[in-house]
Design an enzyme around this catalytic site. Structure first.
Site, PDB file in Angstrom:
ATOM      1  N   SER A  30       0.555   4.491  -3.865  1.00 46.13           N
ATOM      2  CA  SER A  30       0.574   3.171  -3.241  1.00 46.13           C
ATOM      3  C   SER A  30       0.903   2.024  -4.195  1.00 46.13           C
ATOM      4  O   SER A  30       1.256   0.942  -3.752  1.00 46.13           O
ATOM      5  CB  SER A  30      -0.754   2.876  -2.543  1.00 46.13           C
ATOM      6  N   LYS A  69      -5.278  -1.631  -6.265  1.00 46.12           N
ATOM      7  CA  LYS A  69      -4.441  -2.480  -5.416  1.00 46.12           C
ATOM      8  C   LYS A  69      -4.147  -3.800  -6.121  1.00 46.12           C
ATOM      9  O   LYS A  69      -4.750  -4.133  -7.133  1.00 46.12           O
ATOM     10  CB  LYS A  69      -5.152  -2.781  -4.083  1.00 46.12           C
TER      11      LYS A  69
END
Length: 179
Positions: A30, A69
């Protein structure tokens, strides 16, 4: 005397690794192309959380796990993505960490694996938060928006759930980088 020295050294290292720095390994894709699977990073536990900082956080929907993230929305802000452009409080904000070639490749891979070739698929689907980012919370996204499981799915992240801000990728050595 040796026992005292060893005890102090062990306690010092334990304090550093639990209260000052963290050492984590990237799992999943991700954060591509910024971070790749198996990259190893050092985080600073007390560094100020700013927009675009990469953070390690306790996974809000998977106890005992963590996610890595990028911070997009800060407390009190509105967040919107429209036509691949990021807007914070209604103003367009640059996303220099996104790479056009990677974005095109990611969309093509998504279309191939999801049998949507020829259909209008974007790198970041349009969205607009219904509310401002609450006090003490953050809105986070992965850099590979097509595959990232992030605040679009699990909501805002509590400040207390952020374990640290990534300061250094030290592995692999040929990709060492300070953030």
């Amino acid at each position: 005397m040796t026992i005292v020295f060893v005890a102090i050294a062990v306690l010092g290292v334990q304090y550093l690794t639990t209260e000052v720095i963290g050492n984590d390994t990237v799992v999943g894709t991700s954060m591509n192309p910024t971070l790749a699977p198996d990259d190893k990073v050092i985080t600073l536990r007390h560094k100020k959380i700013t927009r675009n900082a990469i953070v390690v956080l306790d996974a809000p929907d998977e106890p005992g796990s963590y996610y890595i993230k990028r911070v997009i929305g800060l407390p009190g802000e509105t967040v919107e993505v429209k036509d691949e452009k990021l807007y914070i409080n209604g103003k367009e904000v640059a996303q220099p960490y996104l790479n056009d070639a990677f974005m095109r490749q990611a969309v093509k891979a998504w279309q191939t694996t999801h049998d949507t070739v020829g259909q209008g698929v974007s790198f970041t689907d349009n969205f607009k938060l219904k509310e401002k980012v609450p006090a003490g919370r953050y809105f986070v996204l992965g850099d590979d928006r097509r595959v990232s499981h992030d605040s679009r799915d699990f909501g805002f992240v509590k400040k207390s759930a952020i374990r640290g801000v990534v300061a250094l990728r030290y592995w692999p050595l040929n990709h060492m980088k300070f953030f």
